[in-house]
Scaffold this motif. Structure first.
Motif, PDB file in Angstrom:
ATOM      1  N   GLY A   9      93.869  37.863  43.400  1.00 10.46           N
ATOM      2  CA  GLY A   9      94.867  36.816  43.574  1.00 10.46           C
ATOM      3  C   GLY A   9      94.991  36.413  45.024  1.00 10.46           C
ATOM      4  N   LEU A  10      95.305  35.151  45.258  1.00  6.29           N
ATOM      5  CA  LEU A  10      95.496  34.632  46.607  1.00  6.29           C
ATOM      6  C   LEU A  10      96.981  34.461  46.886  1.00  6.29           C
ATOM      7  N   PRO A  11      97.361  34.406  48.154  1.00 10.56           N
ATOM      8  CA  PRO A  11      98.781  34.246  48.492  1.00 10.56           C
ATOM      9  C   PRO A  11      99.376  32.979  47.886  1.00 10.56           C
ATOM     10  N   ARG A  12     100.630  33.102  47.480  1.00 15.46           N
ATOM     11  CA  ARG A  12     101.384  31.960  46.986  1.00 15.46           C
ATOM     12  C   ARG A  12     102.835  32.152  47.356  1.00 15.46           C
ATOM     13  N   GLU A  13     103.605  31.101  47.279  1.00 11.50           N
ATOM     14  CA  GLU A  13     105.027  31.188  47.590  1.00 11.50           C
ATOM     15  C   GLU A  13     105.830  31.376  46.311  1.00 11.50           C
ATOM     16  N   ALA A  14     106.867  32.222  46.431  1.00 13.57           N
ATOM     17  CA  ALA A  14     107.749  32.480  45.301  1.00 13.57           C
ATOM     18  C   ALA A  14     109.185  32.529  45.810  1.00 13.57           C
ATOM     19  N   LEU A  15     110.115  32.164  44.952  1.00  8.08           N
ATOM     20  CA  LEU A  15     111.523  32.168  45.323  1.00  8.08           C
ATOM     21  C   LEU A  15     112.120  33.536  45.056  1.00  8.08           C
ATOM     22  N   TRP A  16     112.768  34.118  46.077  1.00  8.32           N
ATOM     23  CA  TRP A  16     113.408  35.418  45.930  1.00  8.32           C
ATOM     24  C   TRP A  16     114.709  35.434  46.721  1.00  8.32           C
ATOM     25  N   ASN A  17     115.824  35.663  46.037  1.00  8.86           N
ATOM     26  CA  ASN A  17     117.150  35.672  46.666  1.00  8.86           C
ATOM     27  C   ASN A  17     117.409  34.400  47.465  1.00  8.86           C
ATOM     28  N   GLY A  18     116.990  33.296  46.896  1.00  8.05           N
ATOM     29  CA  GLY A  18     117.252  32.006  47.513  1.00  8.05           C
ATOM     30  C   GLY A  18     116.300  31.618  48.619  1.00  8.05           C
ATOM     31  N   LYS A  19     115.278  32.416  48.878  1.00  6.84           N
ATOM     32  CA  LYS A  19     114.332  32.121  49.948  1.00  6.84           C
ATOM     33  C   LYS A  19     112.908  32.104  49.399  1.00  6.84           C
ATOM     34  N   LEU A  20     112.073  31.272  50.017  1.00  5.43           N
ATOM     35  CA  LEU A  20     110.663  31.255  49.673  1.00  5.43           C
ATOM     36  C   LEU A  20     109.947  32.362  50.448  1.00  5.43           C
ATOM     37  N   VAL A  21     109.229  33.203  49.743  1.00  2.38           N
ATOM     38  CA  VAL A  21     108.464  34.265  50.391  1.00  2.38           C
ATOM     39  C   VAL A  21     107.011  34.151  49.955  1.00  2.38           C
ATOM     40  N   ARG A  22     106.142  34.640  50.793  1.00  2.00           N
ATOM     41  CA  ARG A  22     104.704  34.580  50.531  1.00  2.00           C
ATOM     42  C   ARG A  22     104.263  35.913  49.933  1.00  2.00           C
ATOM     43  N   THR A  23     103.544  35.857  48.825  1.00  2.00           N
ATOM     44  CA  THR A  23     103.158  37.082  48.140  1.00  2.00           C
ATOM     45  C   THR A  23     101.810  36.924  47.451  1.00  2.00           C
ATOM     46  N   SER A  24     101.108  38.048  47.309  1.00  2.00           N
ATOM     47  CA  SER A  24      99.849  38.070  46.558  1.00  2.00           C
ATOM     48  C   SER A  24      99.958  38.987  45.347  1.00  2.00           C
ATOM     49  N   ILE A  25     101.180  39.246  44.902  1.00  2.00           N
ATOM     50  CA  ILE A  25     101.410  40.165  43.784  1.00  2.00           C
ATOM     51  C   ILE A  25     100.904  39.582  42.456  1.00  2.00           C
ATOM     52  N   PHE A  26     100.750  38.251  42.400  1.00  2.00           N
ATOM     53  CA  PHE A  26     100.304  37.609  41.162  1.00  2.00           C
ATOM     54  C   PHE A  26      98.771  37.616  41.112  1.00  2.00           C
ATOM     55  N   LYS A  27      98.232  38.547  40.354  1.00  2.00           N
ATOM     56  CA  LYS A  27      96.783  38.658  40.209  1.00  2.00           C
ATOM     57  C   LYS A  27      96.391  38.442  38.754  1.00  2.00           C
ATOM     58  N   THR A  28      95.154  38.017  38.548  1.00  2.00           N
ATOM     59  CA  THR A  28      94.662  37.771  37.197  1.00  2.00           C
ATOM     60  C   THR A  28      93.275  38.385  37.043  1.00  2.00           C
ATOM     61  N   PRO A  29      92.938  38.823  35.820  1.00  2.00           N
ATOM     62  CA  PRO A  29      91.604  39.375  35.572  1.00  2.00           C
ATOM     63  C   PRO A  29      90.512  38.327  35.768  1.00  2.00           C
ATOM     64  N   VAL A  30      89.361  38.777  36.261  1.00  2.00           N
ATOM     65  CA  VAL A  30      88.217  37.878  36.442  1.00  2.00           C
ATOM     66  C   VAL A  30      87.011  38.467  35.718  1.00  2.00           C
ATOM     67  N   LYS A  31      86.135  37.594  35.269  1.00  2.00           N
ATOM     68  CA  LYS A  31      84.923  38.014  34.580  1.00  2.00           C
ATOM     69  C   LYS A  31      83.747  38.009  35.551  1.00  2.00           C
ATOM     70  N   GLY A  32      82.725  38.746  35.191  1.00  2.00           N
ATOM     71  CA  GLY A  32      81.530  38.767  36.018  1.00  2.00           C
ATOM     72  C   GLY A  32      81.634  39.752  37.163  1.00  2.00           C
ATOM     73  N   ARG A  33      80.581  39.809  37.942  1.00  2.00           N
ATOM     74  CA  ARG A  33      80.530  40.758  39.047  1.00  2.00           C
ATOM     75  C   ARG A  33      81.343  40.231  40.215  1.00  2.00           C
ATOM     76  N   VAL A  34      82.069  41.140  40.857  1.00  2.00           N
ATOM     77  CA  VAL A  34      82.949  40.791  41.976  1.00  2.00           C
ATOM     78  C   VAL A  34      82.503  41.595  43.201  1.00  2.00           C
ATOM     79  N   ARG A  35      82.359  40.911  44.304  1.00  2.00           N
ATOM     80  CA  ARG A  35      81.940  41.560  45.539  1.00  2.00           C
ATOM     81  C   ARG A  35      83.077  42.393  46.124  1.00  2.00           C
ATOM     82  N   VAL A  36      82.757  43.616  46.511  1.00  2.00           N
ATOM     83  CA  VAL A  36      83.715  44.511  47.155  1.00  2.00           C
ATOM     84  C   VAL A  36      83.368  44.596  48.634  1.00  2.00           C
ATOM     85  N   ALA A  37      84.272  44.158  49.497  1.00  2.00           N
ATOM     86  CA  ALA A  37      84.085  44.248  50.946  1.00  2.00           C
ATOM     87  C   ALA A  37      84.997  45.331  51.502  1.00  2.00           C
TER      88      ALA A  37
END
Length: 215
Positions: A9-37
């Motif tokens: 998942g990539l960073p996105r903005e979410a509303l928390w306690n009345g403020k916009l915060v940046r978070t990457s907690i929203f992740k989704t499954p992906v298919k295929g091979r994924v590069r690990v760095a």
């Protein structure tokens, strides 16, 4: 042991306690091979590098075996893989059997277990409820982080091979217990404070809690 899902998942903005915060907690499954760095997976990015990410927290693992527990605890919520912000949803790797310092191979990449996950308010954003942070930690079902020893590629369905158990024999569950409940276990505190694979910040934290009879 098996890798059931690879999640990014990539960073996105979410509303928390009345403020916009940046978070990457929203992740989704992906298919295929994924590069690990060294610092993350391809398509994945941390939002706040002061507390997330880095070499010691390159990949977050969460055991699939914990999902039935949470589905009973939170029956009204849909809990798909990656709900806890994990990069790897796994089978056969539980906190009371995985040692800090264990080396594993997944796909063509090699990893070492470094530490448990200590939740912050970003988990509450993902679940939409502030009580999840305390409930998560209290449950002991924390998952754990991996550092990347050898870059490579992974995909859902890969087997997970244990290359070596760490000789110190300290499990992820031991660390969580020391942090949450077993604070007076001096013998374990000393072992953990000298654990090479545990990041320095953790070792310093536990070293300060050792009782010195000469003082």
């Amino acid at each position: 042991m098996k890798l059931l899902s690879v999640n990014v998942g990539l960073p996105r903005e979410a509303l928390w306690n009345g403020k916009l915060v940046r978070t990457s907690i929203f992740k989704t499954p992906v298919k295929g091979r994924v590069r690990v760095a060294t610092l993350n997976l391809s398509g994945d990015e941390q939002s706040d590098l002061s507390v997330h990410g880095g070499a010691d927290k390159a990949v977050y693992v969460y055991p699939s075996e914990h999902y039935p527990f949470w589905r009973k605890e939170l029956p009204d919520m849909d809990l798909p893989w990656a709900m806890f912000g994990e990069n790897f949803t796994t089978e056969g790797m539980l906190e009371d059997a995985v040692h800090v310092g264990d080396r594993i191979q997944v796909g063509s990449a090699e990893f070492v277990v470094t530490q448990p996950r200590m939740p912050c308010y970003k988990l509450a954003i993902r679940f939409g409820r502030p009580d999840i942070v305390k409930r998560f930690l209290r449950s002991g079902r924390t998952g754990f982080y991996l550092a990347v020893l050898r870059e490579g590629e992974v995909t859902a369905g890969d087997s997970i091979e244990l290359l070596a158990h760490d000789e110190h024999g300290v499990t992820v569950a031991d660390i969580v217990s020391l942090y949450t409940a077993d604070a007076t276990n001096q013998e374990l505190l000393r072992r953990v404070s000298e654990l090479p694979a545990l990041p320095a910040g953790w070792r310093d934290y536990f070293r300060q809690r050792i009782w010195d009879p000469d003082i």
